[in-house]
Design an enzyme around this catalytic site. Sequence first.
Site, PDB file in Angstrom:
ATOM      1  N   GLU A  48       0.719  -1.208  -0.058  1.00 26.09           N
ATOM      2  CA  GLU A  48       0.022  -0.119  -0.052  1.00 26.09           C
ATOM      3  C   GLU A  48       0.906   1.371  -0.044  1.00 26.09           C
ATOM      4  O   GLU A  48       0.649   2.201  -0.756  1.00 26.09           O
ATOM      5  CB  GLU A  48      -1.055  -0.012   1.236  1.00 26.09           C
ATOM      6  CG  GLU A  48      -1.810  -0.992   1.325  1.00 26.09           C
ATOM      7  CD  GLU A  48      -1.386  -2.209   1.964  1.00 26.09           C
ATOM      8  OE1 GLU A  48      -1.972  -2.882   3.063  1.00 26.09           O
ATOM      9  OE2 GLU A  48      -0.142  -2.387   1.940  1.00 26.09           O
TER      10      GLU A  48
ATOM     11  N   TRP B 166      19.792 -40.831  -5.276  1.00 22.35           N
ATOM     12  CA  TRP B 166      19.107 -40.871  -6.402  1.00 22.35           C
ATOM     13  C   TRP B 166      17.546 -41.431  -6.278  1.00 22.35           C
ATOM     14  O   TRP B 166      17.193 -42.189  -7.310  1.00 22.35           O
ATOM     15  CB  TRP B 166      19.822 -42.070  -7.320  1.00 22.35           C
ATOM     16  CG  TRP B 166      21.236 -41.443  -7.639  1.00 22.35           C
ATOM     17  CD1 TRP B 166      22.284 -42.029  -7.094  1.00 22.35           C
ATOM     18  CD2 TRP B 166      21.706 -40.134  -8.182  1.00 22.35           C
ATOM     19  NE1 TRP B 166      23.513 -41.094  -7.549  1.00 22.35           N
ATOM     20  CE2 TRP B 166      22.919 -40.104  -8.208  1.00 22.35           C
ATOM     21  CE3 TRP B 166      20.921 -39.089  -8.597  1.00 22.35           C
ATOM     22  CZ2 TRP B 166      23.681 -38.994  -8.510  1.00 22.35           C
ATOM     23  CZ3 TRP B 166      21.481 -38.039  -9.210  1.00 22.35           C
ATOM     24  CH2 TRP B 166      22.847 -37.970  -9.161  1.00 22.35           C
TER      25      TRP B 166
ATOM     26  N   GLU C 201      13.861 -30.770   6.376  1.00 23.23           N
ATOM     27  CA  GLU C 201      14.646 -31.683   5.694  1.00 23.23           C
ATOM     28  C   GLU C 201      15.568 -32.567   6.340  1.00 23.23           C
ATOM     29  O   GLU C 201      16.615 -32.226   7.050  1.00 23.23           O
ATOM     30  CB  GLU C 201      15.573 -31.182   4.497  1.00 23.23           C
ATOM     31  CG  GLU C 201      14.778 -30.277   3.463  1.00 23.23           C
ATOM     32  CD  GLU C 201      15.333 -30.052   2.445  1.00 23.23           C
ATOM     33  OE1 GLU C 201      15.850 -30.896   1.615  1.00 23.23           O
ATOM     34  OE2 GLU C 201      15.092 -28.829   1.541  1.00 23.23           O
TER      35      GLU C 201
END
Length: 346
Positions: free
Chosen positions: A54, A172, A297
């Site tokens: 704003e 992987w 994680e």
Amino acid sequence: MKEIHKKYLLIAHSLALKNFGITFPNPSVGCLIVKNNKIISKAATASAGRPHAEEIVLEKAGNKSIGSTMYVTLEPCNHESYNGSCTNQIIRSGISKIYIAKPDPDPRTYKKSIKKLIQNNVDVNVGLTNEKTYALNKFFFQSLKNKRPYIKVKLAISQDEKIAWQDYSSKWISCNQSRNYAHKLRFHSQAILTTSKTVINDNPRFTVRKKNKIIKYLPVIIIDQSLKIPLNCYLIKSLSRRRIIIFTNNDGKKFSKLKSLGCEIFFINKLKNHNEFNLSLIMKKILYLKINNILVESGGIFFTKLLSKKLVDEIHVFKAPFNIGNSGKPMIINKKIEVLNIKVIN
């Protein structure tokens, strides 16, 4: 007539979306000013949350804002800033009408700005497209409600819900597509929460990369009871580029060493009769450090602990099309994801 106002609010939402990920701990807000069916200025919350959207649009519009209509995705703030609250700036600007998508849950503002604008003869409409404001900034709403950060968990798993082989190798499990998604998820988080075990096993970088280029070094919070993280790990080596916060129960020489290197390190007592931390207390301390949107994680043990304490708001799972077998490390200890009371979004 309602559709034209919705159209302008949707433009404001698109502005907020573009800046999401750079405004923490503030929500990303979009705002525009319209006069005679023309947009005369538009903006989103600036980097690190200031100035507010704003404030930017009002400065851009100048005297043109007199008699105009403002569209904003969140109730303007009622607390003081450099130029006074956004609400006071709007009143001074001569804006005659304002469409606010959703009230601000911050107790300093909640519906106070709406009331003040009405008292100062500004025509106020609230609620149109409110679900979009919530969807983008749910971390902001939930962290205020729960008095702890919004907690997301990211896990790559095999078909049989293992996160790694027995020797913890897991590099992987995911693919390029999921790794790209994971980097976007990191970008849209304020900090990463992990454990010393993950740091020791993986030596993670926890950076945001785009086309193999590092674009952001995220702050990292490490739960490390005994201060086992190596001083030569990548995270400590990258201290000059990021904030590293450590919670520990070891206040020995390594505590002082890590502090001297620049880590923010906090001594936490273990729970009575338990060899572990009070995770709920740690989450409150993280919020006190002005961190309200974290991505976890780590491994299955820590994920299981967070679930048991009801400290998980969002789970992002990448499932690979192969099995690891019974010797692999599980996603959740002694449980399958199917038994969790969770709502699948997509």
